[in-house]
Design a protein around this motif. Structure first.
Motif, PDB file in Angstrom:
ATOM      1  N   LEU A 285      42.981  45.330  42.272  1.00 18.86           N
ATOM      2  CA  LEU A 285      41.783  44.637  41.808  1.00 18.86           C
ATOM      3  C   LEU A 285      42.071  43.148  41.646  1.00 18.86           C
ATOM      4  O   LEU A 285      43.073  42.761  41.052  1.00 18.86           O
TER       5      LEU A 285
ATOM      6  N   VAL B 150      32.623  43.271  45.377  1.00 17.64           N
ATOM      7  CA  VAL B 150      31.483  43.363  44.465  1.00 17.64           C
ATOM      8  C   VAL B 150      31.023  41.937  44.236  1.00 17.64           C
ATOM      9  O   VAL B 150      31.728  41.148  43.607  1.00 17.64           O
TER      10      VAL B 150
ATOM     11  N   PHE C 173      37.096  52.167  35.926  1.00 18.55           N
ATOM     12  CA  PHE C 173      38.113  52.841  36.735  1.00 18.55           C
ATOM     13  C   PHE C 173      39.219  53.430  35.860  1.00 18.55           C
ATOM     14  O   PHE C 173      39.661  54.562  36.065  1.00 18.55           O
TER      15      PHE C 173
ATOM     16  N   LEU D 270      34.822  46.506  36.168  1.00 15.71           N
ATOM     17  CA  LEU D 270      35.422  47.433  37.120  1.00 15.71           C
ATOM     18  C   LEU D 270      36.677  48.080  36.533  1.00 15.71           C
ATOM     19  O   LEU D 270      36.872  49.304  36.613  1.00 15.71           O
TER      20      LEU D 270
ATOM     21  N   GLY E  96      29.950  44.935  37.041  1.00  9.55           N
ATOM     22  CA  GLY E  96      31.209  45.493  37.525  1.00  9.55           C
ATOM     23  C   GLY E  96      31.332  46.965  37.184  1.00  9.55           C
ATOM     24  O   GLY E  96      31.780  47.775  38.009  1.00  9.55           O
TER      25      GLY E  96
ATOM     26  N   VAL F 215      39.646  46.153  45.606  1.00  6.37           N
ATOM     27  CA  VAL F 215      38.316  45.596  45.321  1.00  6.37           C
ATOM     28  C   VAL F 215      38.470  44.137  44.917  1.00  6.37           C
ATOM     29  O   VAL F 215      39.313  43.799  44.069  1.00  6.37           O
TER      30      VAL F 215
ATOM     31  N   ALA G 113      29.116  48.981  39.505  1.00  9.99           N
ATOM     32  CA  ALA G 113      29.698  49.057  40.846  1.00  9.99           C
ATOM     33  C   ALA G 113      30.832  50.084  40.881  1.00  9.99           C
ATOM     34  O   ALA G 113      30.978  50.840  41.852  1.00  9.99           O
ATOM     35  N   ALA G 114      31.631  50.138  39.827  1.00 14.92           N
ATOM     36  CA  ALA G 114      32.716  51.116  39.758  1.00 14.92           C
ATOM     37  C   ALA G 114      32.156  52.528  39.727  1.00 14.92           C
ATOM     38  O   ALA G 114      32.677  53.441  40.403  1.00 14.92           O
TER      39      ALA G 114
ATOM     40  N   CYS H  36      33.132  40.439  36.038  1.00  7.68           N
ATOM     41  CA  CYS H  36      32.832  41.589  36.881  1.00  7.68           C
ATOM     42  C   CYS H  36      34.082  42.454  37.040  1.00  7.68           C
ATOM     43  O   CYS H  36      34.014  43.692  36.967  1.00  7.68           O
ATOM     44  N   ALA H  37      35.230  41.807  37.230  1.00  3.70           N
ATOM     45  CA  ALA H  37      36.485  42.538  37.384  1.00  3.70           C
ATOM     46  C   ALA H  37      36.829  43.329  36.122  1.00  3.70           C
ATOM     47  O   ALA H  37      37.340  44.455  36.202  1.00  3.70           O
TER      48      ALA H  37
ATOM     49  N   ALA I 144      36.445  41.266  43.171  1.00  5.25           N
ATOM     50  CA  ALA I 144      35.266  41.079  42.328  1.00  5.25           C
ATOM     51  C   ALA I 144      34.737  39.651  42.432  1.00  5.25           C
ATOM     52  O   ALA I 144      35.483  38.717  42.725  1.00  5.25           O
TER      53      ALA I 144
ATOM     54  N   GLY J  35      26.148  43.081  43.001  1.00  7.00           N
ATOM     55  CA  GLY J  35      26.559  42.995  41.609  1.00  7.00           C
ATOM     56  C   GLY J  35      26.038  41.731  40.954  1.00  7.00           C
ATOM     57  O   GLY J  35      25.010  41.187  41.330  1.00  7.00           O
TER      58      GLY J  35
END
Length: 335
Positions: free
Chosen positions: A262, A177, A249, A245, A217, A234, A220-221, A241-242, A236, A210
């Motif tokens: 991640l 991402v 998730f 995500l 993030g 993934v 994107a998830a 951003c992480a 990031a 992203g």
């Protein structure tokens, strides 16, 4: 200085000579002036001296208040500047405010050099700005120009190490991402694709558009969940951003790292929070800050700066969001 001259019974000019270490006074007079300065608690006003020479002793710093890593950089810039006798003036980069407005605010306060943290402005603007005042850009690779220096982490190496680590764990279906047009994003995106090619798994390489924000993030998830075909890992564009995500998730019931590994980028302060425990690529914020301050001052004082592009080494920090893929991922790879 006038008070010291009166106390020592000499002229103000002679006091200036003595305190600057210039010749022109006898040893006895020199000691008398130094004693008077000590008795009065005199300290040279270096800021006034620079202003008299048309220079300022203030470093202007542009930062994005939403970026955690830039806050870490500012925390390092202040002590580095103060140690060298300089002050720091901050200006915020905001979504609804032109970056040039924030820069002009710093210039209007007579900042002698500018340190721009992850600026979004185009190369032409930054080159033009460097023609007016020394500029140090942190976190972005730029073409060289007079009056311009850059300080950054080797993003290519950082991303390569992250992909290498995931492959060593057994991952193949690794997605990225990216950070869109944000600083550092182009280099990280290219490095991801190159690393996937080098490992012979280009068929799994996929970049999901992203930005360096939690919102990007999270979106994107949601896209990956809607596709119904989650990767096993993934990477990031940055830690923020992480975090987006990770939040989406986790709420969707995806086991991190059991079902999906991640990795972030930056190693900002939240990444090692026990409830987050994010595997990430570490950037040395303190060292980046020190180099930025050093370059800004050296250019301001018209000293030799050496390399105008300082590149620091990244370091992969392994925490709790990465693990070998489950057996189902191995079966997919073997098809």
């Amino acid at each position: 200085m006038a008070d010291v001259a009166t106390r020592a019974g000499v002229s103000r000019t002679l006091v200036s000579f003595v305190l600057d270490g210039k010749p022109g006074a006898s040893e006895a007079t020199k000691q008398r002036v130094l004693a008077a300065a000590d008795e009065l608690g005199y300290r040279p006003d270096s800021a006034a001296r620079l202003l008299a020479r048309g220079r300022s002793r203030t470093l202007g710093v542009l930062m994005d208040v939403r970026q955690l890593f830039e806050a870490d950089l500012v925390a390092g810039i202040y002590p580095a500047a103060e140690e060298l006798g300089y002050e720091v003036l901050l200006s915020a980069n905001l979504p609804d405010r032109e970056e040039s407005v924030s820069v002009e605010a710093l210039l209007s306060h007579r900042c002698g050099s500018l340190i721009l943290l992850g600026p979004m402005s185009g190369t032409e603007y930054l080159h033009g700005l460097a023609g007016k005042v020394p500029v140090v850009v942190v976190g972005r690779r730029l073409d060289p120009a007079p009056g311009l220096a850059t300080v950054r982490t080797d993003d290519v190496k950082g991303i390569r190490e992250a992909v290498d680590y995931l492959v060593e764990l057994g991952h193949r279906d690794i997605r990225h991402v990216d950070g869109g047009s944000d600083p550092g994003s182009p280099d990280r995106r290219r490095a991801y694709r190159a690393a996937m090619r080098r490992h012979g798994i280009s068929e799994y390489a996929k970049v999901i558009p992203g930005a360096h924000t939690e919102e990007a993030g999270a979106e994107a998830a949601r896209v990956m969940l809607a596709d119904g075909d989650l990767p096993t890992a993934v990477l990031a564009g940055n830690d923020r951003c992480a975090l987006g995500l990770l939040d989406v998730f986790t709420r969707a019931g995806v086991d991190i790292p059991g079902e999906l590994s991640l990795i972030g980028y930056d190693d900002s302060r939240l990444s090692d929070n026990p409830r987050i425990d994010l595997t990430t690529v570490h950037q040395d914020a303190a060292a980046l800050a020190r180099h930025a301050v050093r370059l800004a001052i050296e250019m301001l004082e018209e000293r030799e700066i050496g390399s105008p592009d300082v590149v620091l080494e990244p370091e992969l920090v392994v925490r709790g969001t990465t693990a070998p893929p489950r057996q189902r991922s191995t079966s997919v790879v073997s098809k």
